[in-house]
Design a protein around this motif. Structure first.
Motif, PDB file in Angstrom:
ATOM      1  N   GLY A 132      81.656 182.430 151.643  1.00 26.18           N
ATOM      2  CA  GLY A 132      82.660 182.532 152.720  1.00 26.18           C
ATOM      3  C   GLY A 132      82.470 181.452 153.761  1.00 26.18           C
ATOM      4  N   CYS A 133      82.282 181.922 155.012  1.00 24.91           N
ATOM      5  CA  CYS A 133      82.251 181.008 156.163  1.00 24.91           C
ATOM      6  C   CYS A 133      81.252 179.859 156.013  1.00 24.91           C
ATOM      7  CB  CYS A 133      81.869 181.755 157.435  1.00 24.91           C
ATOM      8  SG  CYS A 133      82.546 183.383 157.571  1.00 24.91           S
ATOM      9  N   ILE A 134      80.016 180.178 155.644  1.00 26.68           N
ATOM     10  CA  ILE A 134      78.962 179.150 155.673  1.00 26.68           C
ATOM     11  C   ILE A 134      79.256 178.008 154.680  1.00 26.68           C
ATOM     12  CG2 ILE A 134      76.479 178.708 155.338  1.00 26.68           C
ATOM     13  CD1 ILE A 134      76.970 180.415 157.816  1.00 26.68           C
ATOM     14  N   PRO A 135      79.424 178.300 153.377  1.00 26.58           N
ATOM     15  CA  PRO A 135      79.667 177.167 152.465  1.00 26.58           C
ATOM     16  C   PRO A 135      80.961 176.417 152.771  1.00 26.58           C
ATOM     17  CG  PRO A 135      79.928 179.290 151.328  1.00 26.58           C
ATOM     18  CD  PRO A 135      79.332 179.579 152.658  1.00 26.58           C
TER      19      PRO A 135
ATOM     20  N   LEU B  56      71.963 188.817 148.591  1.00 29.39           N
ATOM     21  CA  LEU B  56      71.861 189.335 149.959  1.00 29.39           C
ATOM     22  C   LEU B  56      72.756 188.514 150.887  1.00 29.39           C
ATOM     23  CD1 LEU B  56      68.085 189.870 150.834  1.00 29.39           C
ATOM     24  CD2 LEU B  56      69.866 191.602 150.898  1.00 29.39           C
ATOM     25  N   GLY B  57      73.377 189.167 151.834  1.00 26.23           N
ATOM     26  CA  GLY B  57      74.171 188.438 152.816  1.00 26.23           C
ATOM     27  C   GLY B  57      75.669 188.559 152.604  1.00 26.23           C
ATOM     28  N   GLY B  58      76.078 189.021 151.423  1.00 25.52           N
ATOM     29  CA  GLY B  58      77.508 189.269 151.189  1.00 25.52           C
ATOM     30  C   GLY B  58      78.345 187.995 151.167  1.00 25.52           C
ATOM     31  N   THR B  59      79.627 188.163 151.500  1.00 24.77           N
ATOM     32  CA  THR B  59      80.597 187.075 151.373  1.00 24.77           C
ATOM     33  C   THR B  59      80.274 185.895 152.285  1.00 24.77           C
ATOM     34  OG1 THR B  59      82.327 188.633 150.774  1.00 24.77           O
ATOM     35  CG2 THR B  59      83.050 186.493 151.603  1.00 24.77           C
ATOM     36  N   CYS B  60      80.062 186.169 153.576  1.00 28.65           N
ATOM     37  CA  CYS B  60      80.012 185.095 154.577  1.00 28.65           C
ATOM     38  C   CYS B  60      79.040 183.980 154.220  1.00 28.65           C
ATOM     39  CB  CYS B  60      79.688 185.668 155.942  1.00 28.65           C
ATOM     40  SG  CYS B  60      79.422 184.386 157.159  1.00 28.65           S
ATOM     41  N   VAL B  61      77.781 184.355 154.012  1.00 26.59           N
ATOM     42  CA  VAL B  61      76.781 183.303 153.800  1.00 26.59           C
ATOM     43  C   VAL B  61      76.850 182.717 152.385  1.00 26.59           C
ATOM     44  CG1 VAL B  61      74.849 184.786 153.058  1.00 26.59           C
ATOM     45  CG2 VAL B  61      74.391 182.669 154.306  1.00 26.59           C
ATOM     46  N   ASN B  62      77.263 183.523 151.411  1.00 22.99           N
ATOM     47  CA  ASN B  62      77.235 183.056 150.019  1.00 22.99           C
ATOM     48  C   ASN B  62      78.526 182.367 149.571  1.00 22.99           C
ATOM     49  OD1 ASN B  62      74.562 184.057 149.117  1.00 22.99           O
ATOM     50  ND2 ASN B  62      75.434 186.030 149.730  1.00 22.99           N
TER      51      ASN B  62
ATOM     52  N   ALA C 264      78.367 166.556 147.714  1.00 30.20           N
ATOM     53  CA  ALA C 264      78.848 167.399 148.811  1.00 30.20           C
ATOM     54  C   ALA C 264      78.562 168.871 148.500  1.00 30.20           C
ATOM     55  CB  ALA C 264      80.349 167.193 149.019  1.00 30.20           C
ATOM     56  N   PHE C 265      78.778 169.268 147.242  1.00 34.09           N
ATOM     57  CA  PHE C 265      78.532 170.668 146.871  1.00 34.09           C
ATOM     58  C   PHE C 265      77.030 170.978 146.816  1.00 34.09           C
ATOM     59  CE2 PHE C 265      82.922 170.045 145.691  1.00 34.09           C
ATOM     60  CZ  PHE C 265      83.501 171.215 146.143  1.00 34.09           C
ATOM     61  N   SER C 266      76.224 169.979 146.427  1.00 36.59           N
ATOM     62  CA  SER C 266      74.766 170.198 146.434  1.00 36.59           C
ATOM     63  C   SER C 266      74.288 170.404 147.866  1.00 36.59           C
ATOM     64  CB  SER C 266      74.028 168.986 145.857  1.00 36.59           C
ATOM     65  OG  SER C 266      74.443 168.769 144.553  1.00 36.59           O
ATOM     66  N   GLU C 267      74.838 169.597 148.781  1.00 37.67           N
ATOM     67  CA  GLU C 267      74.471 169.722 150.196  1.00 37.67           C
ATOM     68  C   GLU C 267      74.838 171.122 150.702  1.00 37.67           C
ATOM     69  OE1 GLU C 267      75.474 167.188 154.102  1.00 37.67           O
ATOM     70  OE2 GLU C 267      75.678 166.042 152.252  1.00 37.67           O
ATOM     71  N   LYS C 268      76.026 171.572 150.276  1.00 38.84           N
ATOM     72  CA  LYS C 268      76.488 172.924 150.641  1.00 38.84           C
ATOM     73  C   LYS C 268      75.512 173.982 150.112  1.00 38.84           C
ATOM     74  CE  LYS C 268      78.773 175.068 147.796  1.00 38.84           C
ATOM     75  NZ  LYS C 268      78.459 176.057 146.740  1.00 38.84           N
ATOM     76  N   ASP C 269      75.071 173.814 148.837  1.00 38.26           N
ATOM     77  CA  ASP C 269      74.137 174.791 148.237  1.00 38.26           C
ATOM     78  C   ASP C 269      72.844 174.877 149.033  1.00 38.26           C
ATOM     79  OD1 ASP C 269      75.900 175.443 146.251  1.00 38.26           O
ATOM     80  OD2 ASP C 269      75.055 174.049 144.776  1.00 38.26           O
TER      81      ASP C 269
ATOM     82  N   VAL D 155      72.443 174.290 152.247  1.00 37.07           N
ATOM     83  CA  VAL D 155      72.699 175.004 153.505  1.00 37.07           C
ATOM     84  C   VAL D 155      72.791 176.507 153.248  1.00 37.07           C
ATOM     85  CG1 VAL D 155      74.421 175.374 155.326  1.00 37.07           C
ATOM     86  CG2 VAL D 155      73.824 173.063 154.643  1.00 37.07           C
ATOM     87  N   VAL D 156      73.508 176.878 152.179  1.00 34.49           N
ATOM     88  CA  VAL D 156      73.653 178.301 151.854  1.00 34.49           C
ATOM     89  C   VAL D 156      72.290 178.918 151.563  1.00 34.49           C
ATOM     90  CG1 VAL D 156      74.553 179.924 150.117  1.00 34.49           C
ATOM     91  CG2 VAL D 156      76.043 178.154 151.055  1.00 34.49           C
ATOM     92  N   GLY D 157      71.478 178.215 150.734  1.00 32.38           N
ATOM     93  CA  GLY D 157      70.155 178.728 150.367  1.00 32.38           C
ATOM     94  C   GLY D 157      69.284 178.918 151.597  1.00 32.38           C
ATOM     95  N   THR D 158      69.293 177.907 152.478  1.00 26.58           N
ATOM     96  CA  THR D 158      68.447 177.972 153.669  1.00 26.58           C
ATOM     97  C   THR D 158      68.890 179.097 154.592  1.00 26.58           C
ATOM     98  OG1 THR D 158      68.170 175.596 153.536  1.00 26.58           O
ATOM     99  CG2 THR D 158      67.598 176.607 155.642  1.00 26.58           C
ATOM    100  N   LEU D 159      70.197 179.176 154.845  1.00 26.85           N
ATOM    101  CA  LEU D 159      70.669 180.194 155.786  1.00 26.85           C
ATOM    102  C   LEU D 159      70.560 181.612 155.220  1.00 26.85           C
ATOM    103  CD1 LEU D 159      73.667 178.526 157.632  1.00 26.85           C
ATOM    104  CD2 LEU D 159      71.430 179.087 158.533  1.00 26.85           C
ATOM    105  N   ARG D 160      70.755 181.730 153.898  1.00 22.89           N
ATOM    106  CA  ARG D 160      70.609 183.068 153.302  1.00 22.89           C
ATOM    107  C   ARG D 160      69.164 183.542 153.468  1.00 22.89           C
ATOM    108  NH1 ARG D 160      72.855 182.708 148.055  1.00 22.89           N
ATOM    109  NH2 ARG D 160      70.944 181.708 147.422  1.00 22.89           N
ATOM    110  N   LYS D 161      68.212 182.603 153.258  1.00 23.44           N
ATOM    111  CA  LYS D 161      66.801 182.970 153.392  1.00 23.44           C
ATOM    112  C   LYS D 161      66.471 183.294 154.853  1.00 23.44           C
ATOM    113  CE  LYS D 161      62.200 181.368 151.980  1.00 23.44           C
ATOM    114  NZ  LYS D 161      61.582 181.940 153.141  1.00 23.44           N
ATOM    115  N   LYS D 162      66.925 182.385 155.743  1.00 23.21           N
ATOM    116  CA  LYS D 162      66.569 182.510 157.159  1.00 23.21           C
ATOM    117  C   LYS D 162      67.238 183.708 157.831  1.00 23.21           C
ATOM    118  CE  LYS D 162      66.399 179.352 161.072  1.00 23.21           C
ATOM    119  NZ  LYS D 162      66.860 178.064 161.570  1.00 23.21           N
TER     120      LYS D 162
END
Lengths: 60, 451
Positions: B43-46, B35-41, B75-80, B82-89
């Motif tokens: 694209g922009c967010i990560p 869910l969320g397409g390119t941006c959150v998964n 750094a990549f774990s931190e990114k994951d 953020v992506v997980g949280t924002l995709r959910k939220k």
């Protein structure tokens, strides 16, 4: 990482076709007129060359 | 029959769903993948999270004269996270707040008025296509024989990468060169055009190169005869620039629209960019079907996709006939300092005799000087007949904020006098717009801080 860089493979230096300033392809404004590419140091020189200039001096 | 079917659940699809509910319509939302397409998964967010880590450490190294790099995999774990949280939220949780039927699967048009997902057929009154885009891979000799990366994979490496070669020279290439050099990798950029970011004016291309070279990135322009091959666990990229050997190769060569959804069955045509052809109201060649977001293939930007999703639904069900003002759509490259633009560049305005460019370097600005910013420039293109602003390009810290203000000016059809007559915070970066406007009337080097 290893680099093996060839020297002078392609020289891209050229001159502004309006004011004559030396420029590189990287910094040039390219205008295609009748399919032929012309290169200028700035948009003012390009405009002057194609006859639509507003008489501002070259900006660079 | 369904009132509205939305194909795709990224930014455009979600915005379309929200607008549909505002209009009292319960849509069918069809999508596949996360869910969320390119941006959150992917694209922009990560990418912005990784850029933020890169910038923090680069600044730290500069300030305390250290050689400290971030932990690569952390750094990549931190990114994951953020992506997980924002995709959910921002996507999973908000879906429950709306009246929508979610269907997961691959949609194909069956005919002009229906789509098929598996064995289910959904007839619709209106349909919005918001299927997004995927990385574009050009033909390069040897590429089919090696395991190369696209931006999706570069956001999730399985181990530390010591060296990376990037083919491409626009936003994606610049941002990934920033990320990986900031994480300690040796990075090279191979660009086929004579300059980086060719959609900007040349002086911005030259500055872009200076910025990424200051990160230690090697830049090769005007590259020709590019070939790739694998040799002893290394990837070899060769061409007129010589030979570059690295651990990984990233193809940052743009994105292409996802249009493989049986468009021919619905009589929906493509445009010259391979995206879905629409009119100004986002209606496709099938009057019951609208398109929004990357799938149109004109400007692939997340906020634009969201606006288009909302406008497409509005135009599908009301008489509002909304249109996007593409001259007021801002773009930003999130390197440091950032690069941004809105409206027309000088290159696009050549031949227009009533245009003057107002340029001010960022170190003319008190805030730029305070922050030790050496590289930076703002350029306003102005119509001399009415002093209306036609376009703005900027290189500066906080460029994304400066260009947001610029987009408002463009949307309002503002003149440089409107800018001059505004009150602004001192010292700020966005003040540079007003300073450029003032340069029309006088030499800004002879002006005091606040005039």
């Amino acid at each position: 990482m290893n680099f093996i860089i060839k020297k002078n493979e392609e020289v891209s230096n050229l001159k502004c076709e309006y004011c004559g300033k030396e420029i590189t392809l990287e910094e040039s404004y390219e205008v295609k007129i009748e399919g032929k590419a012309h290169y200028f140091c700035c948009d003012h020189c390009a405009n002057e060359f194609i006859g639509s200039g507003n008489n501002h001096a070259c900006s660079c | 029959m369904e009132k509205l079917v939305i194909i795709g659940y990224g930014a455009a699809g979600f915005a379309a769903m929200i607008k549909a509910n505002e209009l009292g319509i319960k849509p069918i939302l069809i999508g596949k993948g996360s869910l969320g397409g390119t941006c959150v998964n992917v694209g922009c967010i990560p990418s912005k999270k990784l850029l933020s880590i890169s910038h923090f450490y680069r600044e730290l190294r500069k300030r305390i004269n250290s050689n400290q790099f971030p932990d690569f995999m952390a750094a990549f774990s931190e990114k994951d996270e953020v992506v997980g949280t924002l995709r959910k939220k921002k996507y999973e949780d908000i879906l429950n707040s709306y009246d929508v039927k979610l269907v997961q699967g691959e949609a194909k048009f069956k005919d002009r008025k229906s789509v098929k997902v598996g064995n289910d057929i959904y007839e619709f009154e209106r349909c919005i296509i918001a299927t997004g885009s995927r990385p574009n891979i050009p033909e390069i000799e040897g590429l089919e024989k090696i395991d190369f990366w696209t931006s999706d994979r570069a956001l999730s490496p399985d181990k530390k990468v010591e060296s990376l070669t990037i083919i491409g020279g626009r936003a994606l290439a610049l941002e990934f060169s920033d990320i990986y050099s900031g994480l300690g990798a040796e990075v090279s950029i191979i660009q086929r055009s004579p300059r980086l970011i060719p959609e900007y004016d040349p002086e911005f291309s030259v500055m872009a190169r200076k910025i990424i070279e200051s990160y230690g990135v090697k830049v090769f322009l005007n590259s020709k005869n590019i070939k790739v091959q694998k040799k002893n666990d290394k990837l070899i990229v060769s061409g007129n620039f010589g030979i570059i050997e690295s651990e990984r190769l990233l193809m940052a060569t743009g994105r292409k629209p996802n249009v493989e959804i049986g468009l021919e069955n619905a009589q929906i045509e493509l445009n010259e960019r391979g995206g879905i052809k629409t009119d100004e109201e986002l209606r496709t060649t099938n009057p019951s079907v609208f398109a929004a977001g990357d799938v149109i293939g004109i400007k692939m930007l997340e906020p634009l996709a969201g606006r288009q999703g909302s406008i497409a639904v509005s135009n599908a069900f009301t008489e509002e006939k909304k249109k996007i003002n593409y001259d007021a759509v801002p773009e930003n490259i999130f390197i440091s300092p950032g690069i941004a633009k809105v409206g027309k560049t000088s290159s696009e305005l050549i031949g227009n005799m009533y245009v003057k460019s107002l340029k001010v370097p960022i170190d003319s600005l008190a805030r730029g000087y305070i922050e030790n910013e050496e590289i930076g420039l703002v350029k306003l293109n102005v119509d001399l007949r009415n002093l209306k602003i036609l376009g703005i390009q900027v290189i500066s810290e906080r460029s994304e904020e400066i260009i947001n203000e610029s987009a408002i000016l463009m949307n309002a059809g503002a003149t440089i006098n409107d800018l001059i007559d505004s009150n602004q915070i001192f010292p700020s970066f966005s003040e540079v717009l007003r300073l450029a406007a003032l340069s029309y009337y006088g030499d800004v080097n002879k002006m005091s801080c606040c005039v």
